[in-house]
Design a protein around this motif. Structure first.
Motif, PDB file in Angstrom:
ATOM      1  N   THR A 195       0.552  -1.313  -0.324  1.00 48.76           N
ATOM      2  CA  THR A 195      -0.037  -0.169   0.096  1.00 48.76           C
ATOM      3  C   THR A 195       0.702   1.043   0.364  1.00 48.76           C
ATOM      4  O   THR A 195       0.586   1.965  -0.263  1.00 48.76           O
ATOM      5  CB  THR A 195      -1.032   0.136   0.955  1.00 48.76           C
ATOM      6  N   TYR A 196       1.950   1.669   1.409  1.00 48.98           N
ATOM      7  CA  TYR A 196       2.968   2.308   0.586  1.00 48.98           C
ATOM      8  C   TYR A 196       3.893   2.846  -0.489  1.00 48.98           C
ATOM      9  O   TYR A 196       4.032   3.708  -1.020  1.00 48.98           O
ATOM     10  CB  TYR A 196       3.589   2.553   2.170  1.00 48.98           C
ATOM     11  N   ALA A 197       4.505   1.245  -1.096  1.00 51.31           N
ATOM     12  CA  ALA A 197       4.725   1.620  -2.468  1.00 51.31           C
ATOM     13  C   ALA A 197       3.588   1.948  -2.959  1.00 51.31           C
ATOM     14  O   ALA A 197       4.416   2.793  -4.083  1.00 51.31           O
ATOM     15  CB  ALA A 197       5.656   0.271  -2.974  1.00 51.31           C
ATOM     16  N   GLU A 198       2.726   2.045  -3.611  1.00 57.51           N
ATOM     17  CA  GLU A 198       1.637   2.745  -4.244  1.00 57.51           C
ATOM     18  C   GLU A 198       1.430   3.795  -4.634  1.00 57.51           C
ATOM     19  O   GLU A 198       1.238   4.742  -5.092  1.00 57.51           O
ATOM     20  CB  GLU A 198       0.301   2.136  -4.100  1.00 57.51           C
ATOM     21  N   LYS A 199       1.182   4.643  -2.566  1.00 56.55           N
ATOM     22  CA  LYS A 199       1.234   5.838  -2.717  1.00 56.55           C
ATOM     23  C   LYS A 199       2.328   6.267  -2.929  1.00 56.55           C
ATOM     24  O   LYS A 199       2.360   7.983  -3.320  1.00 56.55           O
ATOM     25  CB  LYS A 199       0.385   6.082  -1.052  1.00 56.55           C
ATOM     26  N   LEU A 200       3.135   6.209  -2.622  1.00 57.04           N
ATOM     27  CA  LEU A 200       4.539   7.080  -2.941  1.00 57.04           C
ATOM     28  C   LEU A 200       4.934   6.837  -4.167  1.00 57.04           C
ATOM     29  O   LEU A 200       5.416   8.217  -4.621  1.00 57.04           O
ATOM     30  CB  LEU A 200       5.736   6.169  -2.273  1.00 57.04           C
ATOM     31  N   HIS A 201       4.481   6.204  -5.633  1.00 62.27           N
ATOM     32  CA  HIS A 201       4.501   6.127  -6.708  1.00 62.27           C
ATOM     33  C   HIS A 201       3.195   6.842  -7.139  1.00 62.27           C
ATOM     34  O   HIS A 201       3.932   7.757  -7.910  1.00 62.27           O
ATOM     35  CB  HIS A 201       4.191   4.702  -7.742  1.00 62.27           C
ATOM     36  N   GLN A 202       2.519   7.738  -6.964  1.00 66.29           N
ATOM     37  CA  GLN A 202       0.758   8.267  -6.679  1.00 66.29           C
ATOM     38  C   GLN A 202       1.690   9.448  -6.354  1.00 66.29           C
ATOM     39  O   GLN A 202       1.351  10.790  -7.477  1.00 66.29           O
ATOM     40  CB  GLN A 202       0.195   8.198  -6.074  1.00 66.29           C
ATOM     41  N   PHE A 203       2.841  10.579  -5.288  1.00 65.49           N
ATOM     42  CA  PHE A 203       3.425  11.390  -5.060  1.00 65.49           C
ATOM     43  C   PHE A 203       3.737  12.160  -6.709  1.00 65.49           C
ATOM     44  O   PHE A 203       3.908  11.699  -6.948  1.00 65.49           O
ATOM     45  CB  PHE A 203       4.414  11.044  -4.731  1.00 65.49           C
TER      46      PHE A 203
END
Length: 422
Positions: free
Chosen positions: A11-19
């Motif tokens: 989940t965190y990897a996905e959110k970081l990618h969206q930054f």
């Protein structure tokens, strides 16, 4: 357990990618300034005390910076819109770095006060720009994560800063042949961190943000917006105001508390602050998925309520080890919901009102820190830390009750203005 951890990391990897690129540049700046200001918060009180001043002046200095941030918050919100987010963030960071430099080069009670005023100006301009900037550079899916990453990275980087800060006076003192507790050792350490803080401006230079034209904002917009939404904004801001009054009694003096009450040396206190920053950073990073699962306001109420028993243990435990352990738990629990609540506030105001609301949030956060440290410094000189801790416990309890009453028990009573997408 392994599957839960894997899902959490995914989940965190996905959110970081969206930054967005802007968000990533901002986070880079946050890491640098977080480390440098962690050292500053650890050593500045000791620097002032090493020159023969007492806790009364420390309280007055904290009041000077916080009162300045309080008074100028609304004008700074207007200025931030006129200058644009990028220029505002750069100017705020430069003012903070300059203030630290001058306090080291020209030390005196008067200069300390003047530069804490400049510090308050810089922190206010940066503070009122941060919330709108993060809103404008994030989407619904990753917004809570970005707010929490901003605070989490800052506190986690302070782990390194606080650890180094505990030893920095010793290293500098050895290099120039003075005691680690000498004014020259503390001053040299502060000069180093002022230089590092200035490096935090470099990533901000890469930001790409639009500047609002003068026609897009009325000089009376802050007052107009507040007048139109006074009841709602009062509910959003009042619990933060109560919390800040309680925090200002104790939090600026934690290094002094551990030195005078538990007789700990600078390296131990620096290490404590470092691990405390790490604990707080971890709390901030796990807050977004918890808020997604249980709700933003539920997270705020539960975590802040759980922190209060640890605050009591921190202040009144007879043994250093027990007090230190309580310090870590209180720090993580009380602060992990801060960015989550800030996201909640920013999500429910119109785009044109965000700088105004950020200004009101800044005013609420700084009000207690502007008033309480002077009161606390006076109490410490005469009665010790017990009355200050008792006051903080009472005010934190009231703040949690207000969050619960306004937003959890009776959420339908609050009709928020429609949120615009940008």
């Amino acid at each position: 357990m392994g599957q839960t951890t894997s899902a959490f990391l995914r989940t965190y990897a996905e959110k970081l990618h969206q930054f967005s690129p802007n968000a990533r540049w901002y986070l880079a700046s946050v890491v640098i300034t977080g480390a440098s200001m962690g050292v500053f918060r650890l050593l500045f009180n000791f620097y002032v005390l090493s020159q023969g001043y007492d806790e009364t002046l420390l309280g007055n200095l904290i009041t000077a910076s916080s009162l300045t941030a309080l008074v100028v918050a609304l004008p700074m919100g207007y200025l931030a819109d006129r200058l644009g987010r990028k220029r505002s963030l750069i100017l705020g960071a430069a003012a903070v770095s300059l203030a630290v430099w001058v306090m080291v080069l020209l030390p005196s009670a008067g200069m300390f006060v003047a530069m804490n005023v400049l510090l308050g100006l810089g922190q206010s301009l940066s503070g009122v720009s941060m919330g709108p900037f993060l809103m404008e550079n994030s989407g619904d899916a990753e917004r809570t994560y970005l707010f929490s990453f901003s605070s989490g990275f800052q506190t986690a980087s302070a782990f390194v800063g606080n650890w180094i800060g505990g030893y920095l006076p010793t290293w500098i003192g050895a290099a120039i042949g003075v005691s680690p507790m000498a004014t020259l050792a503390y001053g040299g350490a502060l000069m180093v961190i002022a230089s590092v803080a200035a490096l935090g401006i470099v990533p901000l230079l890469a930001l790409r943000t639009p500047k609002l034209s003068a026609s897009q904002r009325s000089a009376f917009a802050p007052l107009t917006y507040f007048g139109s939404h006074a009841g709602i904004l009062s509910k959003l801001v009042l619990p933060m105001l109560v919390t800040s009054i309680g925090a200002g009694l104790i939090m600026p003096f934690m290094n002094v508390f551990f030195r005078t009450v538990h007789h700990q040396p600078d390296p131990v206190i620096g290490s404590m602050f470092a691990w405390g920053s790490l604990a707080m950073g971890v709390g901030l990073l796990i807050a977004p998925p918890l808020a997604d699962r249980f709700g933003k306001i539920q997270l705020v109420v539960v975590t802040q309520a759980l922190s209060i028993p640890f605050l009591a243990l921190l202040g009144f435990a007879p043994w250093f080890g027990l007090s230190a352990l309580a310090y870590y738990f209180r720090l993580a629990l009380m602060n992990m919901s801060g960015p989550v609540y800030q996201t909640f506030v920013m999500e429910h105001v119109d785009a044109e009102g965000r700088a105004t609301v950020a200004s009101l949030v800044s005013m609420a956060s700084n009000f207690g820190w502007a008033i309480s440290p002077t009161v606390s410094g006076w109490m410490q000189v005469r009665y010790g830390f017990d009355p200050a801790f008792a006051g903080t416990i009472l005010l934190y309890t009231l703040s949690v009750a207000l969050y619960w009453w306004f937003f959890w028990k009776s959420p339908r009573k609050m009709s928020l203005p429609a949120r615009r997408r940008i």
